[in-house]
Design an enzyme around this catalytic site. Structure first.
Site, PDB file in Angstrom:
ATOM      1  N   CYS A   3      45.665  16.480 -25.395  1.00 34.32           N
ATOM      2  CA  CYS A   3      46.854  16.722 -24.566  1.00 34.32           C
ATOM      3  C   CYS A   3      47.237  18.196 -24.494  1.00 34.32           C
ATOM      4  CB  CYS A   3      48.025  15.873 -25.061  1.00 34.32           C
ATOM      5  SG  CYS A   3      48.666  16.275 -26.706  1.00 34.32           S
TER       6      CYS A   3
ATOM      7  N   HIS B 267      53.010  14.729 -28.313  1.00 34.74           N
ATOM      8  CA  HIS B 267      52.275  14.634 -27.047  1.00 34.74           C
ATOM      9  C   HIS B 267      52.944  15.498 -25.986  1.00 34.74           C
ATOM     10  CE1 HIS B 267      49.523  12.951 -24.152  1.00 34.74           C
ATOM     11  NE2 HIS B 267      50.520  12.667 -23.337  1.00 34.74           N
TER      12      HIS B 267
ATOM     13  N   ASN C 228      48.238  14.001 -17.753  1.00 34.68           N
ATOM     14  CA  ASN C 228      48.092  14.201 -19.194  1.00 34.68           C
ATOM     15  C   ASN C 228      46.769  13.635 -19.688  1.00 34.68           C
ATOM     16  OD1 ASN C 228      49.398  11.418 -20.993  1.00 34.68           O
ATOM     17  ND2 ASN C 228      49.013  11.399 -18.804  1.00 34.68           N
TER      18      ASN C 228
END
Length: 336
Positions: A231, A285, A297
């Site tokens: 990420c 994240h 993402n």
């Protein structure tokens, strides 16, 4: 790593058209809103300081005019990353990174329990604020900005500030002053609209070209890794295309600029997710907002880079990346 949430049903062709409109709209927004207000205040941004320490930083950050809570938070973050057990090679200790000799003179019993403990944030945070204010008093007659002179005195000593009539011509000291000053903006609760980023559209364009690429833990998109990302590797690479170098890990990327509210999000903003919504250090994240409640993402092992909704229970907040903010946030080689 992102938890699995339902993803949007969209064909790649439709997605590319959607992104093309966003790219155009982002550039238009950046051009038409560049003169909008975007000041700061002494309030702390949501979750920027771990909840355990936020009341201390808010209280002691108002100890004197030379500091404010956001500036004090930036110092603590820069010195230790809010780690109360931090040790440096120079033998600086604790959340505020005091040298024992300095602590012996300037350490306070901030919690009134009868001792002065360099490892206890309830003593160390008040001591850091008190020491800042004392330094500000030492250099109060020096020309220039009182807060910058205080920061310079913290780094180089009050004598150097007095000798040179302000921030001394030492590269380390000048970098320290600039870093803390810029970093403090990411800890301050914004007042009014946060200005849009002109680099955002290019970052989105990079990320959308990676749609469908398999996730790789620690992935930086290198040929050896098959061009795969995790990420924060994806967001780092996206902004690197516009010469902005973000920190490697998601919770440090949160400090790369000011924090727009959910209703103020624009394409290109970084959006963050955490199981602890009171502590930015717990962020796990990050994605790139593309509008309409969705982000691009790299979600998790076994998945591919894709669109996902941001309005989930673990949504933490957002950052509008700035060049100064990215430079101020620490750039570490650590992988997430």
């Amino acid at each position: 790593m992102r938890k699995a949430w339902l993803i949007a049903s969209a064909g790649i062709g439709g997605a590319l058209g959607f992104i093309a409109l966003l790219v155009f709209g982002t550039y238009m927004a950046a051009g038409t809103m560049a003169n909008g207000t975007g000041g700061g205040s002494v309030g702390l941004a949501k979750g920027a300081v771990p909840a355990t320490y936020q009341p201390l930083v808010q209280k002691w950050g108002n100890l004197c005019k030379a500091i404010n809570p956001a500036l004090l938070a930036a110092q603590l973050y820069q010195e230790s990353g809010f780690n109360p057990r931090a040790k440096s090679p120079a033998k600086a200790l604790g959340i505020a990174q005091f040298i024992p000799g300095t602590w012996a003179t300037h350490g306070l019993d901030g919690d009134g329990d009868g001792d002065r403990d360099i490892w206890d944030p309830e003593d160390a945070i008040p001591s850091a604020a008190s020491y800042d204010c004392k330094l500000a008093g030492y250099v109060k007659d020096a020309p220039g900005d009182p807060t910058k002179n205080m920061l310079a005195a913290y780094n180089a000593g009050a004598y150097a500030v007095i000798k040179y009539g302000g921030v001394p011509p030492y590269r380390e000291t000048q970098n320290y002053v600039q870093t803390i000053t810029n970093l403090s903006k990411s800890f301050a609760k914004p007042v009014g609209r946060v200005q849009p980023s002109q680099q955002a559209a290019a970052a989105i364009y990079f990320a959308q070209k990676k749609l469908g690429t398999p996730y790789l833990w620690g992935g930086n998109g290198t040929p050896e890794q098959g061009g795969r990302f995790d990420c924060s590797g994806l967001t780092l690479a996206a902004y690197r295309t516009v010469d902005i170098t973000l920190p490697r890990v998601a919770n440090d990327q949160y400090n790369a600029g000011p924090h727009p509210k959910r209703e103020e999000l624009l394409p290109g903003d970084l959006v963050f997710f955490s199981d602890d919504l009171t502590n930015s250090r717990a962020i796990r994240h990050v994605g790139i907002y593309v509008g309409g409640g969705y982000m691009i993402n790299a979600p998790r092992a076994g998945a591919v880079i894709r669109f996902d909704p941001i309005d989930t229970p673990d949504y933490f907040g957002a950052t509008r990346v700035t060049e100064d903010g990215a430079k101020a946030a620490p750039v570490k080689p650590t992988e997430v």
